[in-house]
Design a protein around this motif. Structure first.
Motif, PDB file in Angstrom:
ATOM      1  N   GLY B  33      29.824  49.332  36.664  1.00  0.00           N
ATOM      2  CA  GLY B  33      28.744  48.462  36.198  1.00  0.00           C
ATOM      3  C   GLY B  33      28.519  48.669  34.727  1.00  0.00           C
ATOM      4  N   THR B 174      31.674  42.085  45.908  1.00  0.00           N
ATOM      5  CA  THR B 174      31.631  40.624  45.781  1.00  0.00           C
ATOM      6  C   THR B 174      30.253  40.155  45.337  1.00  0.00           C
ATOM      7  N   GLY B 176      26.811  41.259  42.558  1.00  0.00           N
ATOM      8  CA  GLY B 176      26.391  42.120  41.453  1.00  0.00           C
ATOM      9  C   GLY B 176      27.492  42.260  40.415  1.00  0.00           C
ATOM     10  N   ARG B 177      27.206  43.104  39.462  1.00  0.00           N
ATOM     11  CA  ARG B 177      28.060  43.269  38.304  1.00  0.00           C
ATOM     12  C   ARG B 177      29.440  43.824  38.630  1.00  0.00           C
ATOM     13  N   SER B 179      31.275  43.102  40.969  1.00  0.00           N
ATOM     14  CA  SER B 179      32.184  42.074  41.480  1.00  0.00           C
ATOM     15  C   SER B 179      33.144  41.582  40.400  1.00  0.00           C
ATOM     16  N   TYR B 180      32.763  41.709  39.120  1.00  0.00           N
ATOM     17  CA  TYR B 180      33.652  41.237  38.047  1.00  0.00           C
ATOM     18  C   TYR B 180      34.908  42.080  37.966  1.00  0.00           C
ATOM     19  N   LEU B 181      34.834  43.288  38.516  1.00  0.00           N
ATOM     20  CA  LEU B 181      35.995  44.171  38.465  1.00  0.00           C
ATOM     21  C   LEU B 181      37.011  43.860  39.558  1.00  0.00           C
ATOM     22  N   ARG B 184      39.479  46.453  41.118  1.00  0.00           N
ATOM     23  CA  ARG B 184      39.238  47.675  40.358  1.00  0.00           C
ATOM     24  C   ARG B 184      37.984  48.398  40.821  1.00  0.00           C
TER      25      ARG B 184
END
Ligand SMILES: Nc1ncnc2c1ncn2[C@@H]1O[C@H](COP(=O)(O)OP(=O)(O)O)[C@@H](O)[C@H]1O
Ligand SMILES: Nc1ncnc2c1ncn2[C@@H]1O[C@H](COP(=O)(O)OP(=O)(O)O)[C@@H](O)[C@H]1O
Ligand SMILES: [Mg+2]
Ligand SMILES: [Mg+2]
Ligand SMILES: [Mg+2]
Ligand SMILES: [Mg+2]
Lengths: 336, 207, 336, 207
Positions: B33, B174, B176-177, B179-181, B184
């Motif tokens: 995050g 999938t 919250g923040r 999820s962008y990873l 990873r």
């Protein structure tokens, strides 16, 4: 952590104070937390409110002023502001024409602005919102929270701000904001991380030959890590994904090369040198280019490229007069 | 079982726990995050702590609602509206009550967890705080329906919460923040799930 | 060395090209080396020419445009441009009203501009020059080459540029430039060095708890090294020397908090928060504040404070319309 | 003694020496300047090198003037006008000469050093290139006045130049960029004095 600060707990407050003291002709701070509004309230126009965590300077307070925002709400570093702060901002700048919130797509930002909006609506204030999501590094799908809002958000501030300043009604201002959102795409990369002051350590570490691709604007790691490339190769990598996302062929664009905070202008210009060449080669005409720091991640060493596909209305609004600490346009005449 | 005095004492301990775990929670958030979950929680509960003295003689509903509103107005980020809504909605469910028994406690908790689900539009398996909240709720309700004592009920909740935290390591975020990873995010434990497990653990330690 | 570049030997050329491609409405590059002039030549006014090594972006090219410079000459990174480049710039922008060179006080800059001026004079062009020397870190004495020219130079560009735009004659423009030089003082500090691309290694190294005080703008070490201090303490250190140098008591000033390249705006605002407080306490009125990157040292992490003691003429010229890539003023009205 | 062909051959060797010492000279400049002296000298002599083929059949004056103008227009910084003026003025002194003998060479050199003094408004002991130039000149003129051979004369010059370089370590800089460091410049050797010593050493190696 080597920073020019005094106390990690006072960073946001002293930063906002320092900004307002630098630009009293533009800005005024509300007593209730880190909310910045125009020094002179503009009546009879739709008021634009944006914001997010601190750490993105000059966003968002730097864009408060004639032709752009009416208020900016700043949370703790990289942390969305709280609903009551947002509510106070809305209450302060609201006019009978209504208020438009410009929110970047992050779970925290969306929830807090939503709650702030509900609070204002309960007071009978006319409020609507748009959510920006220009980051093509994140795939939009049913199984994610959708793309993030990043530097392209500043184009929304500029263009919707110009239309609001002309006295357009809330639905029109919202419509043009949505048009910008539909037509702007961004992607970024970084070669060195940043450190949240209160955390004291960088969010990630990178070797001499590594870079993070697909970074957000909150110091978080990107979508993947790869071997560091030249400026031109890195720009190609980002441009490829941007150009694959919407069809820019034959269109006219505004380009933003946005520094993440510690990347010198020298490097941003070198990047633009290549971006301009690639776009020319592809027959995409560049209407305006903006190189500099617009939406930063404290002292991250990185950059993002944003491409906004323009029509006549957006072109005119982009060039319209703006007078804010961080974005000024003389307006009135069109260059070149 | 739990009156205003006891509840404020529990909240005080939760606040201490958040301060104690501030750096750890922030480090967890750094991995997937933006390095602030511990800072956010500590800031919020520090503000709560300041209000506790004036709350001890209030009813359960008022206390929980005040805690919720304080969290909403001081935490920010994702966890502020989520934990804030949880306490606020739990407060509404406990409105006017001077005392909570076990079933009141479970009702308040369930209401709070549902508030998180509604506000965050997330469900189980998305690598969020819900992945410790939901199994903990289930485990506690199961024990309670078997007429277990409060201590046993809470203990089962704590175990399930930490199991849930452990489980988040294998999940792809999938929401919250994180999820962008994408992929990873696998291998890292969710900060919000962890802060909830600490909260429940603190409660359990006081019964 | 982690930089977004392509080739250390192409840094200057690609940087200037990228700048000109970003701002074709303002800038045009001459074929003979890295000389940038206004896109449209302005006749019948004194032409202002400045420059220096590259690595100070946005200086100097970013200040070319209406109300500021007519040409900027860029040498290799941190290396003065050569006399023939300077001559070409002068020749291109010269009008019958004459040309004023604004030169920063460094042995190399002074000698090269002197030679360029001689070349232009031999061609019958009317040229004069001023030398800026605002850095109070360096003591002016018979035994040194005098104080360096640093960020305060940008005030000379702005104020002399505004007067030249109004059509004033060369002696008047020179006189106001000299008045700014007489009334502006600057000092800087850094907590991390920068790396000249072709050199590949930083000019110096600093421990976690060290800072360099009295830095110049060429990545060189400062006048001394000391234990790192808080933002406020560092600002005090610099302010003390500035305020000791000329008497600002009871006067009105313009403040510039100039980032060295990698210092985030967040920190510059925090610094300004304290500077504004100290000046207020001392009864020095702040007329305008400028926080941002004006005269950088590639990616050095540092900042400088400049104080310009104003009179009515300088106030008016500071607020006069400017339209350049890096400094814009709407003009026409005065704020606040 | 020295015709155009020989002179261009010497200049070619000087150019190679500057490229070879580029990093070293730049490192010296990093300590008390701005990390570019080696880069500047290498850039300048690279440009000179490109012109040498077309210069071999020109007279001494023309060659030296062309070298000077090339240095002035490619080096920049402090060393560009200084070395550039030195070669240009030396060229004026040798105007029209097809051949230089030892006394011509010394006259050209002396003229060049005087040009550096004039352009840079500096003298001995200020920690600049003059602190190797001036002692080298003196030593060479003394040897020459004792009727020594060119090889001996140059050798004396080289020794004096390096002694001079060594001597700059103890000096406080009062001219050029290093002067901003004040006392901090002590202990470091001057880059410009060093580049001159390499130049003279290269010349000496060819006689
Ligand atoms: N939609 C959601 N539903 C439930 N919990 C969520 C949701 N989004 C994020 N979270 C929780 O919030 C935590 C992050 O909180 P925090 O770091 O304080 O906020 P932010 O992500 O805004 O920085 C995550 O670890 C996760 O447990
Ligand atoms: N006034 C001067 N007179 C003689 N030599 C000088 C003078 N100023 C500087 N120098 C020489 O120039 C050298 C530095 O050259 P260089 O690094 O190429 O230029 P700059 O200092 O502009 O970066 C110094 O080491 C010194 O020997
Ligand atoms: Mg956050
Ligand atoms: Mg977080
Ligand atoms: Mg130099
Ligand atoms: Mg140098």
């Amino acid at each position: 952590m080597k920073k020019f600060i005094n106390d990690v707990d006072l960073v946001e407050e002293q930063m906002i104070q320092g900004m307002v003291k630098a630009y009293p002709q533009y800005l005024k701070k509300l007593d209730c937390g880190n909310v910045v509004v125009r020094a002179a309230k503009k009546e009879r126009k739709v008021a634009l409110v944006s914001g997010g965590g601190s750490g993105h300077e000059p966003a968002h307070g730097g864009f408060v002023g004639e032709g752009m925002l009416d208020a900016a709400v700043a949370g703790a570093v990289f942390t969305s502001p709280t609903p009551d702060q947002i509510y106070e901002a809305v209450k302060e700048v609201a006019t009978e024409a209504g208020v438009l919130l410009i929110v970047k797509n992050y779970t925290g930002d969306v929830m807090n602005f939503e709650m702030g909006e509900e609070m204002a609506q309960m007071e009978g204030i006319r409020v609507d919102h748009v959510i920006t999501n220009d980051d093509v590094a994140v795939k939009d799908s049913l199984y994610t929270v959708g793309r993030r809002g990043v530097a392209g958000t500043v184009f929304v501030h500029k263009i919707a701000g110009a239309l609001a300043e002309q006295g357009a009604a809330l639905p029109e201002v919202k419509a043009v904001a949505l048009k910008v959102i539909d037509n702007v795409r961004t992607m970024g990369a970084a070669i060195a991380p940043c450190t949240v002051p209160a955390a004291g350590n960088p969010g990630f570490t990178l070797g001499e030959n590594e870079m993070e691709v697909g970074i957000g604007i909150h110091g978080e790691p990107g979508t993947h890590r790869e071997e560091r490339k030249t400026a031109d190769e890195t720009a190609d990598l980002l441009l490829d994904q941007i150009l694959a996302d919407i069809d820019y062929a034959g269109s006219e664009v505004a380009v933003m090369i946005n520094g993440a905070g510690a990347t010198p202008l020298m490097e941003l210009y070198i990047i633009n040198n290549h971006v301009a060449d690639v776009l020319k080669e592809k027959g995409i005409r560049v209407y305006r280019t903006y190189v500099g720091e617009y939406m930063t991640s404290i002292e991250m060493q990185g950059f993002s490229i944003s491409l906004l596909k323009l029509d006549e209305q957006m072109k005119e609004l982009l060039d319209a007069k703006a007078d804010t600490p961080a974005w000024k346009e003389i307006g009135g005449k069109t260059h070149g | 079982m739990v009156d205003g005095k006891k509840l404020t004492a529990v909240l005080m301990q939760i606040s201490h726990k958040m301060t104690e775990q501030k750096d750890y929670l922030t480090r967890l958030d750094a991995a997937i995050g933006d390095s602030d979950h511990g800072i956010n929680m500590a800031r919020g509960f520090e503000a709560v702590e300041k209000k506790l003295p004036s709350l001890a003689d209030k009813d359960i509903g008022t206390i929980l609602k005040t805690v919720g509103m304080t969290l909403v107005s001081t935490v920010g980020g994702a966890s502020g509206p989520l934990y804030g809504s949880a306490f606020m909605k739990a407060g509404v469910a406990m409105a006017g009550k001077e005392d909570m028994d076990l079933s009141d406690f479970l009702e308040a908790m369930r209401t709070g967890v549902e508030a998180v689900q509604m506000r965050g539009r997330a469900g189980a398996g998305e690598k969020t705080m819900l992945d410790s909240m939901l199994p903990a709720m289930d485990a506690m309700e199961e024990e309670a329906s078997a007429n277990a004592q409060i201590h046993t009920v809470l203990k089962a909740g704590v175990i399930a919460a930490w199991d849930g935290v452990e489980g988040t390591k294998d999940m792809i975020a999938t929401k919250g923040r994180a999820s962008y990873l994408g992929e990873r995010s696998v291998g890292h434990q969710d900060p919000g799930a962890t802060s909830f497990a600490y909260m429940l653990e603190t409660i359990a330690s006081m019964f």
